[in-house]
Design an enzyme around this catalytic site. Structure first.
Site, mmCIF file in Angstrom:
data_model
loop_
_atom_site.group_PDB
_atom_site.id
_atom_site.type_symbol
_atom_site.label_atom_id
_atom_site.label_comp_id
_atom_site.label_asym_id
_atom_site.label_seq_id
_atom_site.Cartn_x
_atom_site.Cartn_y
_atom_site.Cartn_z
ATOM 1 C CG ASP A 72 25.463 17.869 -15.666
ATOM 2 O OD1 ASP A 72 25.990 18.862 -15.110
ATOM 3 O OD2 ASP A 72 25.767 17.496 -16.811
ATOM 4 C CG ASP A 147 15.056 13.952 -20.279
ATOM 5 O OD1 ASP A 147 14.658 13.555 -19.172
ATOM 6 O OD2 ASP A 147 16.196 13.720 -20.716
ATOM 7 C CB ALA A 188 20.654 14.590 -20.978
ATOM 8 C CE1 TYR A 189 17.544 7.124 -22.723
ATOM 9 C CE2 TYR A 189 15.573 7.868 -21.578
ATOM 10 C CZ TYR A 189 16.298 6.864 -22.185
ATOM 11 O OH TYR A 189 15.779 5.601 -22.260
ATOM 12 C CB ALA A 190 17.318 14.023 -26.260
ATOM 13 C CG LEU A 191 23.998 13.244 -27.509
ATOM 14 C CD1 LEU A 191 23.906 13.870 -28.897
ATOM 15 C CD2 LEU A 191 25.097 13.907 -26.694
ATOM 16 C CB SER A 192 21.718 8.320 -25.122
ATOM 17 O OG SER A 192 22.650 8.873 -24.236
ATOM 18 C CD GLN A 247 17.078 14.052 -10.646
ATOM 19 O OE1 GLN A 247 16.393 14.985 -10.265
ATOM 20 N NE2 GLN A 247 18.400 14.127 -10.718
#
Length: 294
Positions: A72, A147, A188-192, A247
């Protein structure tokens, strides 16, 4: 249905483990009478090839379709660059989860054959664009498919900042930062960080606080056309950072203003006909997919 005569191939640069998939993909495309353009950064992974080389910008201008081989993260990087050219993108998964790169290498020829024959699902994923203003001047900008994240960098100190939505003051927060995610980035990060999973078709942005000092600070979902503004508090002892899809990273200073909004151009993402978002959630997030696994 679009006809794909010129196909660009890009992917995870510098990773030799994708060479077998690259070889299989390019040989299959050739067998189907498709002209192939290869990312110049991947040339060393296919020794002896005869494909014309180009960068992603040229690929976006000249190709009817771009295939991304990798995870991804590879598709995020390619998607940010290619969205401005309105070229469809499809991902072959050689990474971990594969929410975006959903063509399996084991089914590469079958799935790509169907796509070349016009059997696919087209999704339009919106991106966020942000710019950093310092003393009234824009000093940096960037785009994100997943994000835009305000974070403390290597420091462990709390950040203090203010949030405005559509010019209206929302709160002053003390936390490790804030994740501002698209529906694509909600897995992604928001879910974590404890944010909700949003269906990709939603026109919304989720704001997820990172370890807020007040327990009443919760994720907030707002309209996708909202104009967001963050103001870094002048009393911060550290220089926090703003990142784009994890990134690209920009250092901030006290009193900097970050403006975030939906990007005008969208990414055209292709999926195989059998793609199902909920099935992807079940398999990638280890939900029970059927009775046999309960």
């Amino acid at each position: 249905m679009e006809e794909f005569k010129q196909v660009g191939v890009t992917g995870r640069q510098g990773k030799a483990h994708i060479d077998g998939t690259l070889k299989c993909l390019t040989e299959f495309l050739q067998s189907q009478g498709v002209a192939v353009s290869l990312d110049e950064q991947l040339s060393d992974l296919l020794p002896g090839h005869s494909f014309p080389l180009c960068d992603r910008a040229s690929m976006g201008k000249t190709c009817d379709l771009v295939v991304v081989v990798g995870g991804d993260g590879s598709l995020l990087g390619a998607g940010r660059e290619l969205s401005v050219y309105d070229v469809p993108v499809v991902g072959v998964n050689r990474g971990r989860l594969g929410f975006l790169t959903d063509v399996s290498p084991d089914e590469l020829e079958t799935c790509m054959g169907e796509i070349l024959n016009g059997h696919y699902r087209m999704a339009h994923r919106f991106l966020l664009e942000a710019k950093v203003e310092r003393q009234g001047k824009t000093i940096a900008s960037g785009d994100a498919l997943n994000d835009v994240v305000l974070h403390p960098g290597v420091s462990t100190k709390i950040i203090e900042f203010e949030l405005f939505i559509e010019g209206q003051f929302v709160y002053r927060q003390r936390s490790d930062g804030l994740i501002m995610a698209t529906p694509t980035g909600s897995t992604a990060y928001a879910l974590s960080g404890g944010g909700p999973i949003m269906h990709p078709k939603l026109d919304a942005i989720v704001l997820v606080p990172m370890y807020p000092h007040m327990l009443t600070n919760r994720p907030l979902v707002v309209d996708g056309n909202s104009q967001l503004q963050l103001v870094i508090h002048e009393g911060n002892e550290i220089h926090p950072r703003i990142s784009f899809d994890g990134q690209v990273d920009i250092e901030l200073k006290p009193d900097d203003v970050i403006l975030i909004r939906k990007k005008k151009q969208k990414l055209k993402l292709l999926h195989p006909l059998n793609h199902n978002f909920y099935e992807a959630c079940r398999s990638k997030l280890n939900w029970y997919p059927n009775e046999d696994q309960q």
